[in-house]
Scaffold this motif. Structure first.
Motif, PDB file in Angstrom:
ATOM      1  N   GLU A  13      41.424  49.327  -8.098  1.00 50.32           N
ATOM      2  CA  GLU A  13      42.355  48.766  -7.118  1.00 50.32           C
ATOM      3  C   GLU A  13      42.182  49.428  -5.746  1.00 50.32           C
ATOM      4  OE1 GLU A  13      44.388  46.152  -7.839  1.00 50.32           O
ATOM      5  OE2 GLU A  13      43.495  46.177  -9.833  1.00 50.32           O
ATOM      6  N   LEU A  14      42.023  50.757  -5.747  1.00 55.02           N
ATOM      7  CA  LEU A  14      41.985  51.462  -4.463  1.00 55.02           C
ATOM      8  C   LEU A  14      40.691  51.196  -3.717  1.00 55.02           C
ATOM      9  CD1 LEU A  14      43.573  54.963  -5.105  1.00 55.02           C
ATOM     10  CD2 LEU A  14      44.540  52.986  -3.936  1.00 55.02           C
ATOM     11  N   PHE A  15      39.578  51.179  -4.431  1.00 51.89           N
ATOM     12  CA  PHE A  15      38.298  51.089  -3.731  1.00 51.89           C
ATOM     13  C   PHE A  15      37.755  49.672  -3.692  1.00 51.89           C
ATOM     14  CE2 PHE A  15      38.754  55.479  -4.965  1.00 51.89           C
ATOM     15  CZ  PHE A  15      38.488  56.128  -3.774  1.00 51.89           C
ATOM     16  N   ASP A  16      38.466  48.714  -4.315  1.00 52.99           N
ATOM     17  CA  ASP A  16      38.074  47.319  -4.250  1.00 52.99           C
ATOM     18  C   ASP A  16      36.598  47.149  -4.589  1.00 52.99           C
ATOM     19  OD1 ASP A  16      38.577  44.658  -3.898  1.00 52.99           O
ATOM     20  OD2 ASP A  16      37.971  44.672  -1.794  1.00 52.99           O
ATOM     21  N   VAL A  17      36.222  47.654  -5.779  1.00 52.76           N
ATOM     22  CA  VAL A  17      34.811  47.629  -6.152  1.00 52.76           C
ATOM     23  C   VAL A  17      34.348  46.212  -6.484  1.00 52.76           C
ATOM     24  CG1 VAL A  17      34.718  49.987  -6.995  1.00 52.76           C
ATOM     25  CG2 VAL A  17      35.412  48.162  -8.548  1.00 52.76           C
ATOM     26  N   SER A  18      33.070  45.987  -6.282  1.00 57.94           N
ATOM     27  CA  SER A  18      32.465  44.729  -6.689  1.00 57.94           C
ATOM     28  C   SER A  18      32.277  44.745  -8.206  1.00 57.94           C
ATOM     29  CB  SER A  18      31.123  44.580  -5.969  1.00 57.94           C
ATOM     30  OG  SER A  18      30.161  44.006  -6.789  1.00 57.94           O
ATOM     31  N   VAL A  19      32.397  43.586  -8.834  1.00 52.68           N
ATOM     32  CA  VAL A  19      32.228  43.493 -10.280  1.00 52.68           C
ATOM     33  C   VAL A  19      30.997  42.618 -10.568  1.00 52.68           C
ATOM     34  CG1 VAL A  19      33.316  42.862 -12.478  1.00 52.68           C
ATOM     35  CG2 VAL A  19      34.719  43.638 -10.562  1.00 52.68           C
ATOM     36  N   PRO A  20      29.811  43.219 -10.608  1.00 52.61           N
ATOM     37  CA  PRO A  20      28.629  42.410 -10.915  1.00 52.61           C
ATOM     38  C   PRO A  20      28.539  42.106 -12.410  1.00 52.61           C
ATOM     39  CG  PRO A  20      27.967  44.684 -10.465  1.00 52.61           C
ATOM     40  CD  PRO A  20      29.457  44.620 -10.303  1.00 52.61           C
ATOM     41  N   LEU A  21      28.460  40.815 -12.731  1.00 51.42           N
ATOM     42  CA  LEU A  21      28.358  40.394 -14.121  1.00 51.42           C
ATOM     43  C   LEU A  21      27.005  39.734 -14.359  1.00 51.42           C
ATOM     44  CD1 LEU A  21      31.876  38.792 -14.740  1.00 51.42           C
ATOM     45  CD2 LEU A  21      31.090  41.104 -15.259  1.00 51.42           C
ATOM     46  N   GLY A  22      26.399  40.041 -15.490  1.00 48.03           N
ATOM     47  CA  GLY A  22      25.121  39.426 -15.837  1.00 48.03           C
ATOM     48  C   GLY A  22      25.329  38.062 -16.478  1.00 48.03           C
ATOM     49  N   GLY A  53      36.459  35.977  -9.098  1.00 44.81           N
ATOM     50  CA  GLY A  53      36.342  37.192  -8.301  1.00 44.81           C
ATOM     51  C   GLY A  53      35.186  38.111  -8.640  1.00 44.81           C
ATOM     52  N   ALA A  54      34.251  37.642  -9.468  1.00 42.75           N
ATOM     53  CA  ALA A  54      33.088  38.479  -9.802  1.00 42.75           C
ATOM     54  C   ALA A  54      31.864  38.013  -9.007  1.00 42.75           C
ATOM     55  CB  ALA A  54      32.800  38.395 -11.292  1.00 42.75           C
ATOM     56  N   ARG A  55      30.843  38.836  -9.024  1.00 40.43           N
ATOM     57  CA  ARG A  55      29.559  38.400  -8.481  1.00 40.43           C
ATOM     58  C   ARG A  55      28.557  38.385  -9.626  1.00 40.43           C
ATOM     59  NH1 ARG A  55      28.496  41.126  -2.722  1.00 40.43           N
ATOM     60  NH2 ARG A  55      28.582  43.093  -3.849  1.00 40.43           N
ATOM     61  N   VAL A  56      27.505  37.568  -9.470  1.00 37.74           N
ATOM     62  CA  VAL A  56      26.627  37.317 -10.610  1.00 37.74           C
ATOM     63  C   VAL A  56      25.228  37.885 -10.392  1.00 37.74           C
ATOM     64  CG1 VAL A  56      25.415  35.484 -11.882  1.00 37.74           C
ATOM     65  CG2 VAL A  56      27.897  35.316 -11.462  1.00 37.74           C
ATOM     66  N   VAL A  57      24.732  38.535 -11.435  1.00 35.17           N
ATOM     67  CA  VAL A  57      23.359  39.029 -11.480  1.00 35.17           C
ATOM     68  C   VAL A  57      22.616  38.199 -12.519  1.00 35.17           C
ATOM     69  CG1 VAL A  57      21.901  40.997 -12.118  1.00 35.17           C
ATOM     70  CG2 VAL A  57      24.048  41.376 -10.882  1.00 35.17           C
ATOM     71  N   PRO A  58      21.614  37.422 -12.089  1.00 34.88           N
ATOM     72  CA  PRO A  58      20.854  36.673 -13.085  1.00 34.88           C
ATOM     73  C   PRO A  58      19.995  37.638 -13.904  1.00 34.88           C
ATOM     74  CG  PRO A  58      19.845  36.421 -10.912  1.00 34.88           C
ATOM     75  CD  PRO A  58      21.111  37.215 -10.716  1.00 34.88           C
ATOM     76  N   ILE A  59      20.019  37.472 -15.221  1.00 30.85           N
ATOM     77  CA  ILE A  59      19.172  38.305 -16.077  1.00 30.85           C
ATOM     78  C   ILE A  59      18.044  37.427 -16.599  1.00 30.85           C
ATOM     79  CG2 ILE A  59      19.084  39.739 -18.146  1.00 30.85           C
ATOM     80  CD1 ILE A  59      22.019  40.362 -17.714  1.00 30.85           C
TER      81      ILE A  59
END
Ligand SMILES: *[C@@H]1O[C@H](CO)[C@@H](O)[C@H](O)[C@H]1NC(C)=O
Ligand SMILES: *[C@@H]1O[C@H](CO)[C@@H](O)[C@H](O)[C@H]1NC(C)=O
Ligand SMILES: *[C@@H]1O[C@H](CO)[C@@H](O)[C@H](O)[C@H]1NC(C)=O
Length: 303
Positions: A13-22, A53-59
């Protein structure tokens, strides 16, 4: 566990990290006239996660175990999408098995790494857990069904955060899109000790003859599987029976994705730098428009 949740409350919550999902690619559909290269990801799965709210990493398929281990340590969760490949011999199944083993090990060590399987992803998870293919043919191609929730569903991790009226719609209205020829029957599931011990059944459905499992979550692991397609309601437009774009169906799309992203926020996997993450994200690729009435309206293609 609780301490991890509390840590995440601060870190996430504090650092508002990105959530990369494969999202795992798979071998191209046979005869795909739009194909460039040898594998693809349907863009609807990318939009599905981005919408929560996630970002995507193609595997990519056909990579070394070492490369997969590196990716595993960089992403916060994995989605196994729908499609049509061999669940035991394809490069898709090989990569899925490698990530499944990595996730088992991580979770056993207290590192909360979630996996979500949709349709083929559901089937792939069942094949990996059972060490064999127990699927059976059903008449479930292009049909919308209401979920028959089990008593366990209301307290399940997947469904307990759903608004009450949305659960009611899921039970009463035909809003889950089914586009599969193969299913995990309740009979085969119940007779297989490995599956029964591993997964809690949250919903079932029937094609009129065979009852099959439509939603399940693992007891001891953050692994989730739906035989139906939450993402199609918001992001696919093929003109077929079974496609539902109602407000409730679109809300189910969001709530399932949002649940999965919240699970992914519970681990601290990350890329070694922002630049490395940027290089891995799906933004480096462009989807190909395949026509409004294609089974997948846009695909990403990979060499
Ligand atoms: C997998 O990669 C190897 C070399 O890295 C290549 O020879 C092989 O053709 C590839 N297979 C597929 C299915 O792409
Ligand atoms: C059970 O699994 C077998 C494969 O091991 C399959 O041939 C059979 O059709 C399945 N039966 C049912 C009722 O699902
Ligand atoms: C809704 O699903 C039920 C199966 O639960 C089926 O019997 C019925 O025909 C479906 N209705 C429509 C309009 O598709």
């Amino acid at each position: 566990g609780l301490s991890r949740d509390i840590l995440c409350l601060f870190v996430c919550e504090l650092f508002d990290v990105s959530v990369p999902l494969g999202v795992l690619a798979q071998e191209n559909l046979p005869g795909d006239q739009f194909a460039r290269g040898s594998s693809y990801i349907a863009a609807s799965y990318v939009k599905y996660l981005e919408g929560a709210g996630a970002r995507v990493v193609p595997i990519r398929i056909n990579r070394t175990e070492e490369e997969y281990a590196n990716i595993f340590n960089s992403i916060n969760g994995l989605l196994l999408p729908g499609g049509d490949v061999d669940l035991q011999k394809s490069q898709f199944s090989r990569a899925a098995r490698i990530f499944y083993r990595l996730a088992l090990k991580a979770n056993d060590g207290g590192d909360h790494f979630p996996i979500w399987g949709t349709c083929q992803g559901f089937q792939q998870l069942s094949v990996i857990t059972a060490h064999k293919n127990l699927l059976t043919l059903t008449d479930t191609k292009a049909v919308a069904l209401p979920l028959t929730l089990t008593p366990a569903a209301l307290s399940s991790r997947v469904f307990r955060g759903f608004p009450k009226d949305l659960l009611q719609s899921l039970i009463e209205k035909n809003i889950t899109s089914n586009f599969h020829s193969w299913s995990l029957s309740v009979q085969n599931f119940s007779r297989n000790a490995k599956l029964k011990r591993f997964y809690k059944v949250l919903s079932t459905n029937s094609d009129g003859k065979k009852e099959f499992i439509s939603t399940m979550e693992a007891y001891r692991y953050p692994f989730y599987a739906v035989q139906w397609h939450p993402e199609k309601s918001s992001f696919e437009w093929i003109d077929k029976p079974g496609m539902i774009h109602s407000t409730a169906a679109v809300a189910v799309c969001f709530y399932t994705a949002s649940f999965f992203v919240s699970e992914a926020m519970k681990n601290q996997h990350h890329f070694s730098s922002a630049a490395e993450e940027e290089r891995a994200l799906i933004y480096n690729f462009s989807p190909v428009y395949r026509g409004a009435d294609a089974i997948f309206v846009q695909n990403y293609y990979f060499d």
